[in-house]
Design a protein around this motif. Sequence first.
Motif, PDB file in Angstrom:
ATOM      1  N   LEU A 150       0.820  -1.204   0.000  1.00 45.04           N
ATOM      2  CA  LEU A 150       0.000   0.000   0.000  1.00 45.04           C
ATOM      3  C   LEU A 150       0.858   1.259   0.000  1.00 45.04           C
ATOM      4  O   LEU A 150       1.897   1.309   0.665  1.00 45.04           O
ATOM      5  N   PRO A 151       0.410   2.307  -0.712  1.00 48.53           N
ATOM      6  CA  PRO A 151       1.025   3.622  -0.525  1.00 48.53           C
ATOM      7  C   PRO A 151       0.584   4.170   0.823  1.00 48.53           C
ATOM      8  O   PRO A 151      -0.503   3.836   1.312  1.00 48.53           O
ATOM      9  N   VAL A 152       1.407   4.992   1.446  1.00 49.00           N
ATOM     10  CA  VAL A 152       1.097   5.454   2.795  1.00 49.00           C
ATOM     11  C   VAL A 152       1.048   6.977   2.855  1.00 49.00           C
ATOM     12  O   VAL A 152       1.753   7.674   2.122  1.00 49.00           O
ATOM     13  N   VAL A 153       0.198   7.460   3.754  1.00 49.80           N
ATOM     14  CA  VAL A 153       0.115   8.879   4.085  1.00 49.80           C
ATOM     15  C   VAL A 153       0.486   8.997   5.558  1.00 49.80           C
ATOM     16  O   VAL A 153      -0.179   8.409   6.410  1.00 49.80           O
ATOM     17  N   ALA A 154       1.557   9.730   5.838  1.00 47.90           N
ATOM     18  CA  ALA A 154       2.091   9.794   7.197  1.00 47.90           C
ATOM     19  C   ALA A 154       2.081  11.226   7.708  1.00 47.90           C
ATOM     20  O   ALA A 154       2.008  12.180   6.932  1.00 47.90           O
ATOM     21  N   GLY A 155       2.186  11.351   9.032  1.00 49.72           N
ATOM     22  CA  GLY A 155       2.369  12.646   9.664  1.00 49.72           C
ATOM     23  C   GLY A 155       3.837  12.916   9.914  1.00 49.72           C
ATOM     24  O   GLY A 155       4.715  12.127   9.532  1.00 49.72           O
ATOM     25  N   ALA A 163       8.380   9.273  12.350  1.00 50.97           N
ATOM     26  CA  ALA A 163       7.465   8.776  11.321  1.00 50.97           C
ATOM     27  C   ALA A 163       7.967   9.024   9.897  1.00 50.97           C
ATOM     28  O   ALA A 163       7.872   8.126   9.045  1.00 50.97           O
ATOM     29  N   PRO A 164       8.506  10.212   9.580  1.00 53.43           N
ATOM     30  CA  PRO A 164       8.978  10.419   8.213  1.00 53.43           C
ATOM     31  C   PRO A 164      10.081   9.459   7.777  1.00 53.43           C
ATOM     32  O   PRO A 164      10.298   9.269   6.568  1.00 53.43           O
ATOM     33  N   GLU A 165      10.785   8.856   8.736  1.00 53.50           N
ATOM     34  CA  GLU A 165      11.833   7.894   8.386  1.00 53.50           C
ATOM     35  C   GLU A 165      11.255   6.575   7.885  1.00 53.50           C
ATOM     36  O   GLU A 165      11.978   5.764   7.292  1.00 53.50           O
ATOM     37  N   ALA A 166       9.967   6.344   8.134  1.00 51.48           N
ATOM     38  CA  ALA A 166       9.315   5.120   7.687  1.00 51.48           C
ATOM     39  C   ALA A 166       8.639   5.295   6.336  1.00 51.48           C
ATOM     40  O   ALA A 166       7.914   4.409   5.883  1.00 51.48           O
ATOM     41  N   VAL A 167       8.871   6.436   5.696  1.00 47.73           N
ATOM     42  CA  VAL A 167       8.281   6.735   4.395  1.00 47.73           C
ATOM     43  C   VAL A 167       9.346   7.375   3.526  1.00 47.73           C
ATOM     44  O   VAL A 167      10.100   8.237   4.005  1.00 47.73           O
ATOM     45  N   ARG A 168       9.420   6.981   2.273  1.00 47.21           N
ATOM     46  CA  ARG A 168      10.217   7.723   1.295  1.00 47.21           C
ATOM     47  C   ARG A 168       9.250   8.670   0.599  1.00 47.21           C
ATOM     48  O   ARG A 168       8.517   8.271  -0.310  1.00 47.21           O
ATOM     49  N   ASP A 169       9.268   9.912   1.056  1.00 45.62           N
ATOM     50  CA  ASP A 169       8.280  10.887   0.609  1.00 45.62           C
ATOM     51  C   ASP A 169       8.328  11.043  -0.910  1.00 45.62           C
ATOM     52  O   ASP A 169       9.373  11.327  -1.488  1.00 45.62           O
ATOM     53  N   GLY A 170       7.165  10.841  -1.542  1.00 45.65           N
ATOM     54  CA  GLY A 170       7.072  10.934  -2.986  1.00 45.65           C
ATOM     55  C   GLY A 170       7.393   9.648  -3.705  1.00 45.65           C
ATOM     56  O   GLY A 170       7.148   9.529  -4.912  1.00 45.65           O
ATOM     57  N   GLU A 171       7.944   8.653  -2.989  1.00 44.40           N
ATOM     58  CA  GLU A 171       8.305   7.374  -3.606  1.00 44.40           C
ATOM     59  C   GLU A 171       7.469   6.220  -3.069  1.00 44.40           C
ATOM     60  O   GLU A 171       6.931   5.429  -3.830  1.00 44.40           O
ATOM     61  N   THR A 172       7.371   6.104  -1.750  1.00 37.86           N
ATOM     62  CA  THR A 172       6.544   5.050  -1.150  1.00 37.86           C
ATOM     63  C   THR A 172       5.277   5.613  -0.521  1.00 37.86           C
ATOM     64  O   THR A 172       4.448   4.850  -0.041  1.00 37.86           O
ATOM     65  N   GLY A 173       5.157   6.936  -0.519  1.00 41.22           N
ATOM     66  CA  GLY A 173       3.981   7.565   0.071  1.00 41.22           C
ATOM     67  C   GLY A 173       4.190   9.055   0.206  1.00 41.22           C
ATOM     68  O   GLY A 173       5.066   9.646  -0.453  1.00 41.22           O
ATOM     69  N   THR A 174       3.402   9.660   1.089  1.00 41.06           N
ATOM     70  CA  THR A 174       3.408  11.104   1.271  1.00 41.06           C
ATOM     71  C   THR A 174       3.493  11.435   2.753  1.00 41.06           C
ATOM     72  O   THR A 174       2.759  10.860   3.563  1.00 41.06           O
ATOM     73  N   GLY A 228       7.368   0.630  -2.052  1.00 40.57           N
ATOM     74  CA  GLY A 228       7.409   0.439  -0.609  1.00 40.57           C
ATOM     75  C   GLY A 228       7.733  -0.991  -0.236  1.00 40.57           C
ATOM     76  O   GLY A 228       8.535  -1.239   0.678  1.00 40.57           O
ATOM     77  N   ARG A 229       7.117  -1.942  -0.932  1.00 36.76           N
ATOM     78  CA  ARG A 229       7.399  -3.348  -0.669  1.00 36.76           C
ATOM     79  C   ARG A 229       8.883  -3.656  -0.881  1.00 36.76           C
ATOM     80  O   ARG A 229       9.519  -4.309  -0.047  1.00 36.76           O
ATOM     81  N   ALA A 230       9.440  -3.168  -1.972  1.00 37.11           N
ATOM     82  CA  ALA A 230      10.851  -3.438  -2.260  1.00 37.11           C
ATOM     83  C   ALA A 230      11.755  -2.820  -1.202  1.00 37.11           C
ATOM     84  O   ALA A 230      12.747  -3.430  -0.772  1.00 37.11           O
ATOM     85  N   TRP A 231      11.422  -1.611  -0.753  1.00 31.34           N
ATOM     86  CA  TRP A 231      12.234  -0.929   0.261  1.00 31.34           C
ATOM     87  C   TRP A 231      12.181  -1.676   1.593  1.00 31.34           C
ATOM     88  O   TRP A 231      13.208  -1.855   2.258  1.00 31.34           O
ATOM     89  N   VAL A 232      10.997  -2.127   1.980  1.00 33.27           N
ATOM     90  CA  VAL A 232      10.875  -2.864   3.245  1.00 33.27           C
ATOM     91  C   VAL A 232      11.677  -4.160   3.181  1.00 33.27           C
ATOM     92  O   VAL A 232      12.377  -4.529   4.142  1.00 33.27           O
TER      93      VAL A 232
END
Length: 380
Positions: A301-306, A311-322, A354-358
Amino acid sequence: MSDRGRTLVVTNDFPPRQGGIQTFVAALLERRPPDSLVVLASRSPGWEAYDARLPYRVVRQRTAVLLPTPATARAATALAAEHGCDTAFFGAAAPLGLLAPTLRDAGVRHLVGATHGHETGWVALPGARRLMRRIASGLDVLTYISEYTRSRLEPALGGCTRLAQLSPGVDVDRFTPAVDGTAVRRRHGLGESPVVVCVSRLVPRKGQDVLVAAWPQVLARHPGARLLLVGGGPDEARLHRAVADRRLGDSVVLTGPVTPDRLPEHYAAGDVFAMPCRTRRGGLDVEGLGMVYLEAAAVGLPVVAGTSGGAPEAVRDGETGTVVPDPRSPDAVAAAVTALLDDPARARAMGTAGRAWVERRWSWTTIAAQFAGLLEPRDD
C-alpha cells in the motif's frame, strides 16, 4: 554452542503479554541460535504454554512486573553463572538496565540495552534524565529505533555509552501483497469501494480524528470511498461521536481491537494507508518510528504519514507515500489522500516501491544481522 558463551536476556516485556516491545524482543530472539539464549522475564497469563513452545530456556520470576530489585539481581547473576553468559541484553533498558553493574561484577563482559521511543520524553525531565544517564553509563551499547530518537537521546546520554540503531523489523512473509483482504471487506460491507485504512491504537497522537474531519472532503471527490479505522483505544468513543456528528456512519467503519494475527488481512483490505500522526504535549507524546507505515508498505500500500518524531523515516516521501507537512490540518490530509485515490496507477507504483524498500531495509533478516553485530564486543 560457541565457546563465546550465551546471552542472558532480562526483560519485563515478553510474550504472551502483548505489545510492541514484547513483539520486538521476541522477534529478535527468534532469529538467534536457540542454544545461545537464556531469558529472565516476568509472568503474564498463558506464560506456561507459551514457554513450552520455545526452543530456548525461559525463567519466569513470580511477579507480573520485573523490576531491578535485589531478588531480580540474584536471579540474573545465578542464570548468567549457570549458563556461562558473557553477554546480557535488556529488552527495555529502563529500568532493568540498572542491573548492568551487578552483572558486570558477576562476569558478564558485554551489556546491551534497548530503547523504544518513549525514552525521548523521559530525557526531557530532570529526574528521568538522571536515571537514564545512570542506566546508560552501565551499558556498553544503548540502542535507538530511529534517527529522531537518537537526536533526542544523544544530547542527554552522549558520552555515557555507545549509541547504535536497532529498529523493529517487518515480517515480510506475513505482511505481503499476497495477503487477501476480501473477508475483511465482506465483514464490514466495504464491497469494491476504494478503502483508506488506518491500523493503530485509537489515541489522539495517531490522527484518526483528523482523518474523520478530513473525510467529507475526500467524499466530495470520491463519493464511494470508505474509511476503515482498525484498532481500539481510549479515543474510540470520541471518534464514534465525531463520525455520528458528521453523519459519516455509512462511510466510516471502526473495527474495534484486532488480534495481531489478523492485522495483515486488515491492511490488505485497503487501497491506501493513512495515519497522520502528530506530536503532542510539548514533545512528550511523539511517534518513535511508525512501524504501521512499514507493515502497510510491505502489503503493497502507498502510505500517508504525519510528521511526528521518526514517522517520516518510515516513508520515502514521494516514492513510497506522502508525508503531510501539517498533520493537524484536515485540508492537508484530505489533499494527500485524494491525490492517491485520484491516481490509482501512481498509488500502486508507490506500493510496489514500498514493498521493495521494506524487503531491502526493514526485514527481520536485516534487523537480526544488526542485532547479532551489537551482541559482539568491540575491541576498541
